[in-house]
Design a protein around this motif. Sequence first.
Motif, PDB file in Angstrom:
ATOM      1  N   PHE A  88       2.550  -4.852 -12.728  1.00 23.97           N
ATOM      2  CA  PHE A  88       1.426  -4.729 -11.939  1.00 23.97           C
ATOM      3  C   PHE A  88       0.419  -3.577 -12.646  1.00 23.97           C
ATOM      4  O   PHE A  88       0.928  -2.769 -13.448  1.00 23.97           O
ATOM      5  CB  PHE A  88       1.507  -4.287 -10.442  1.00 23.97           C
ATOM      6  N   LYS A  89      -0.827  -3.573 -12.263  1.00 27.84           N
ATOM      7  CA  LYS A  89      -1.450  -2.737 -12.797  1.00 27.84           C
ATOM      8  C   LYS A  89      -2.023  -1.545 -11.769  1.00 27.84           C
ATOM      9  O   LYS A  89      -2.203  -1.900 -10.672  1.00 27.84           O
ATOM     10  CB  LYS A  89      -2.702  -3.199 -13.266  1.00 27.84           C
ATOM     11  N   LEU A  90      -1.906  -0.365 -12.083  1.00 29.24           N
ATOM     12  CA  LEU A  90      -2.072   0.881 -11.304  1.00 29.24           C
ATOM     13  C   LEU A  90      -3.282   1.587 -11.923  1.00 29.24           C
ATOM     14  O   LEU A  90      -3.030   2.389 -12.862  1.00 29.24           O
ATOM     15  CB  LEU A  90      -0.896   1.747 -10.979  1.00 29.24           C
ATOM     16  N   PRO A  91      -4.432   1.902 -11.394  1.00 27.56           N
ATOM     17  CA  PRO A  91      -5.436   2.972 -11.976  1.00 27.56           C
ATOM     18  C   PRO A  91      -5.069   4.293 -11.321  1.00 27.56           C
ATOM     19  O   PRO A  91      -4.801   4.442 -10.343  1.00 27.56           O
ATOM     20  CB  PRO A  91      -6.968   2.195 -11.116  1.00 27.56           C
ATOM     21  N   ILE A  92      -5.198   5.152 -12.406  1.00 21.27           N
ATOM     22  CA  ILE A  92      -4.834   6.558 -11.785  1.00 21.27           C
ATOM     23  C   ILE A  92      -6.283   7.426 -12.158  1.00 21.27           C
ATOM     24  O   ILE A  92      -6.574   7.127 -13.565  1.00 21.27           O
ATOM     25  CB  ILE A  92      -3.812   7.248 -12.647  1.00 21.27           C
ATOM     26  N   ILE A  93      -6.919   8.144 -11.316  1.00 23.29           N
ATOM     27  CA  ILE A  93      -7.975   8.901 -11.525  1.00 23.29           C
ATOM     28  C   ILE A  93      -7.814  10.189 -11.983  1.00 23.29           C
ATOM     29  O   ILE A  93      -7.354  11.014 -11.216  1.00 23.29           O
ATOM     30  CB  ILE A  93      -9.062   8.750 -10.640  1.00 23.29           C
ATOM     31  N   ILE A  94      -8.067  10.574 -13.285  1.00 24.82           N
ATOM     32  CA  ILE A  94      -7.864  11.935 -13.657  1.00 24.82           C
ATOM     33  C   ILE A  94      -9.182  12.794 -13.808  1.00 24.82           C
ATOM     34  O   ILE A  94     -10.148  12.321 -14.389  1.00 24.82           O
ATOM     35  CB  ILE A  94      -7.088  11.871 -15.230  1.00 24.82           C
ATOM     36  N   GLY A  95      -8.967  13.761 -13.294  1.00 27.77           N
ATOM     37  CA  GLY A  95      -9.969  14.981 -13.234  1.00 27.77           C
ATOM     38  C   GLY A  95      -9.502  16.313 -13.651  1.00 27.77           C
ATOM     39  O   GLY A  95      -8.822  16.863 -12.690  1.00 27.77           O
ATOM     40  N   GLU A 122       1.045  -1.153  -0.136  1.00 21.39           N
ATOM     41  CA  GLU A 122       0.028   0.019  -0.166  1.00 21.39           C
ATOM     42  C   GLU A 122       0.892   1.288  -0.012  1.00 21.39           C
ATOM     43  O   GLU A 122       0.626   2.155  -0.490  1.00 21.39           O
ATOM     44  CB  GLU A 122      -0.980   0.048   1.186  1.00 21.39           C
ATOM     45  N   CYS A 123       1.844   1.391   0.726  1.00 20.85           N
ATOM     46  CA  CYS A 123       2.928   2.476   0.929  1.00 20.85           C
ATOM     47  C   CYS A 123       3.574   2.535  -0.406  1.00 20.85           C
ATOM     48  O   CYS A 123       3.354   3.909  -0.812  1.00 20.85           O
ATOM     49  CB  CYS A 123       3.866   2.209   1.809  1.00 20.85           C
ATOM     50  N   PHE A 124       3.793   1.701  -1.165  1.00 20.03           N
ATOM     51  CA  PHE A 124       4.569   1.786  -2.708  1.00 20.03           C
ATOM     52  C   PHE A 124       3.308   2.265  -3.628  1.00 20.03           C
ATOM     53  O   PHE A 124       3.786   3.179  -4.428  1.00 20.03           O
ATOM     54  CB  PHE A 124       4.901   0.304  -3.047  1.00 20.03           C
ATOM     55  N   THR A 125       2.344   1.715  -3.643  1.00 16.30           N
ATOM     56  CA  THR A 125       1.412   2.239  -4.423  1.00 16.30           C
ATOM     57  C   THR A 125       0.991   3.636  -4.197  1.00 16.30           C
ATOM     58  O   THR A 125       0.690   4.496  -5.043  1.00 16.30           O
ATOM     59  CB  THR A 125      -0.054   1.404  -4.484  1.00 16.30           C
ATOM     60  N   SER A 126       0.913   4.017  -2.961  1.00 17.98           N
ATOM     61  CA  SER A 126       0.209   5.444  -2.302  1.00 17.98           C
ATOM     62  C   SER A 126       1.641   6.432  -2.958  1.00 17.98           C
ATOM     63  O   SER A 126       1.274   7.595  -3.582  1.00 17.98           O
ATOM     64  CB  SER A 126       0.069   5.461  -1.173  1.00 17.98           C
ATOM     65  N   VAL A 127       2.852   5.928  -2.615  1.00 20.20           N
ATOM     66  CA  VAL A 127       3.919   6.974  -3.221  1.00 20.20           C
ATOM     67  C   VAL A 127       4.083   6.946  -4.566  1.00 20.20           C
ATOM     68  O   VAL A 127       4.230   8.297  -5.125  1.00 20.20           O
ATOM     69  CB  VAL A 127       5.319   6.354  -2.424  1.00 20.20           C
ATOM     70  N   LEU A 128       3.666   6.028  -5.349  1.00 18.60           N
ATOM     71  CA  LEU A 128       3.782   5.862  -6.665  1.00 18.60           C
ATOM     72  C   LEU A 128       2.745   6.985  -7.209  1.00 18.60           C
ATOM     73  O   LEU A 128       2.918   7.786  -8.073  1.00 18.60           O
ATOM     74  CB  LEU A 128       3.628   4.764  -7.246  1.00 18.60           C
ATOM     75  N   THR A 129       1.445   6.679  -7.024  1.00 19.20           N
ATOM     76  CA  THR A 129       0.435   7.367  -7.583  1.00 19.20           C
ATOM     77  C   THR A 129       0.548   9.013  -7.024  1.00 19.20           C
ATOM     78  O   THR A 129       0.200   9.996  -7.822  1.00 19.20           O
ATOM     79  CB  THR A 129      -1.166   7.043  -6.810  1.00 19.20           C
ATOM     80  N   GLY A 130       0.896   9.039  -5.873  1.00 15.50           N
ATOM     81  CA  GLY A 130       0.988  10.849  -5.173  1.00 15.50           C
ATOM     82  C   GLY A 130       2.111  11.375  -6.121  1.00 15.50           C
ATOM     83  O   GLY A 130       2.007  12.274  -6.299  1.00 15.50           O
ATOM     84  N   HIS A 131       3.387  10.468  -6.559  1.00 14.65           N
ATOM     85  CA  HIS A 131       4.403  11.215  -7.276  1.00 14.65           C
ATOM     86  C   HIS A 131       3.694  11.187  -8.707  1.00 14.65           C
ATOM     87  O   HIS A 131       4.069  12.649  -9.191  1.00 14.65           O
ATOM     88  CB  HIS A 131       5.570  10.397  -7.463  1.00 14.65           C
ATOM     89  N   ILE A 132       2.859  10.624  -9.336  1.00 12.77           N
ATOM     90  CA  ILE A 132       2.417  10.766 -10.557  1.00 12.77           C
ATOM     91  C   ILE A 132       1.481  12.008 -10.363  1.00 12.77           C
ATOM     92  O   ILE A 132       1.448  12.882 -11.530  1.00 12.77           O
ATOM     93  CB  ILE A 132       1.619   9.619 -11.132  1.00 12.77           C
ATOM     94  N   PHE A 133       0.509  11.989  -9.584  1.00  9.30           N
ATOM     95  CA  PHE A 133      -0.428  13.062  -9.359  1.00  9.30           C
ATOM     96  C   PHE A 133       0.257  14.601  -9.380  1.00  9.30           C
ATOM     97  O   PHE A 133       0.200  15.491  -9.848  1.00  9.30           O
ATOM     98  CB  PHE A 133      -1.316  12.988  -8.215  1.00  9.30           C
ATOM     99  N   LYS A 134       1.268  14.346  -8.355  1.00  5.80           N
ATOM    100  CA  LYS A 134       1.943  15.718  -8.159  1.00  5.80           C
ATOM    101  C   LYS A 134       2.747  16.202  -9.499  1.00  5.80           C
ATOM    102  O   LYS A 134       2.640  17.416  -9.821  1.00  5.80           O
ATOM    103  CB  LYS A 134       3.326  15.489  -7.228  1.00  5.80           C
ATOM    104  N   HIS A 135       3.122  15.152 -10.277  1.00  2.00           N
ATOM    105  CA  HIS A 135       3.974  15.712 -11.576  1.00  2.00           C
ATOM    106  C   HIS A 135       2.984  16.270 -12.671  1.00  2.00           C
ATOM    107  O   HIS A 135       3.197  17.123 -13.175  1.00  2.00           O
ATOM    108  CB  HIS A 135       4.595  14.358 -12.059  1.00  2.00           C
TER     109      HIS A 135
END
Length: 158
Positions: free
Chosen positions: A149-156, A62-75
């Motif tokens: 692995f698959k990672l869903p990213i929600i874009i708004g 969970e930490c790995f996925t949250s850091v990864l998605t957080g980094h993508i969102f920030k970028h």
Amino acid sequence: MRQICVFLIVILLNSCGYFNVKKTSSETFLNEELQTFKWNDVDEYPTFSLCDSLSTKQEKKECFTSVLTGHIFKHLQEEIIVVTQDINDTIDLKLQVSEMGAIILLETKIDSLTIQEIPNINDLLTESLEALPKIFPAIKRGQQVTTEFKLPIIIGVN
């Protein structure tokens, strides 16, 4: 006395079969081991140094996925994205973390409207992955392994 000696000899000859050791070939052992081997599971998931203090396998995942998605969102938030329509989409990323810790974007599933409104979305996602902190690869039986692995990213975007 003679009958007892004959009886003991017969028992001794019959009991020799109990001392035979069944030899297992290395191929048989390997095949048995491969059947019990869980190919789709790892002992430790890929991780960032921020997640090292966590103890359980699920917490680290969970930490790995949250850091990864957080980094993508920030970028993506740092980019100036101009659209003509509101976009609410879930982008599915298929990622690979090599045994050396390199992350590769293998595939993206993006709605056609999102691609139409943000034609460089793939480039933005790739750039965000290139700027990630060091990734420690997954571990299976003490060896570093490649994982997908698959990672869903929600874009708004409004």
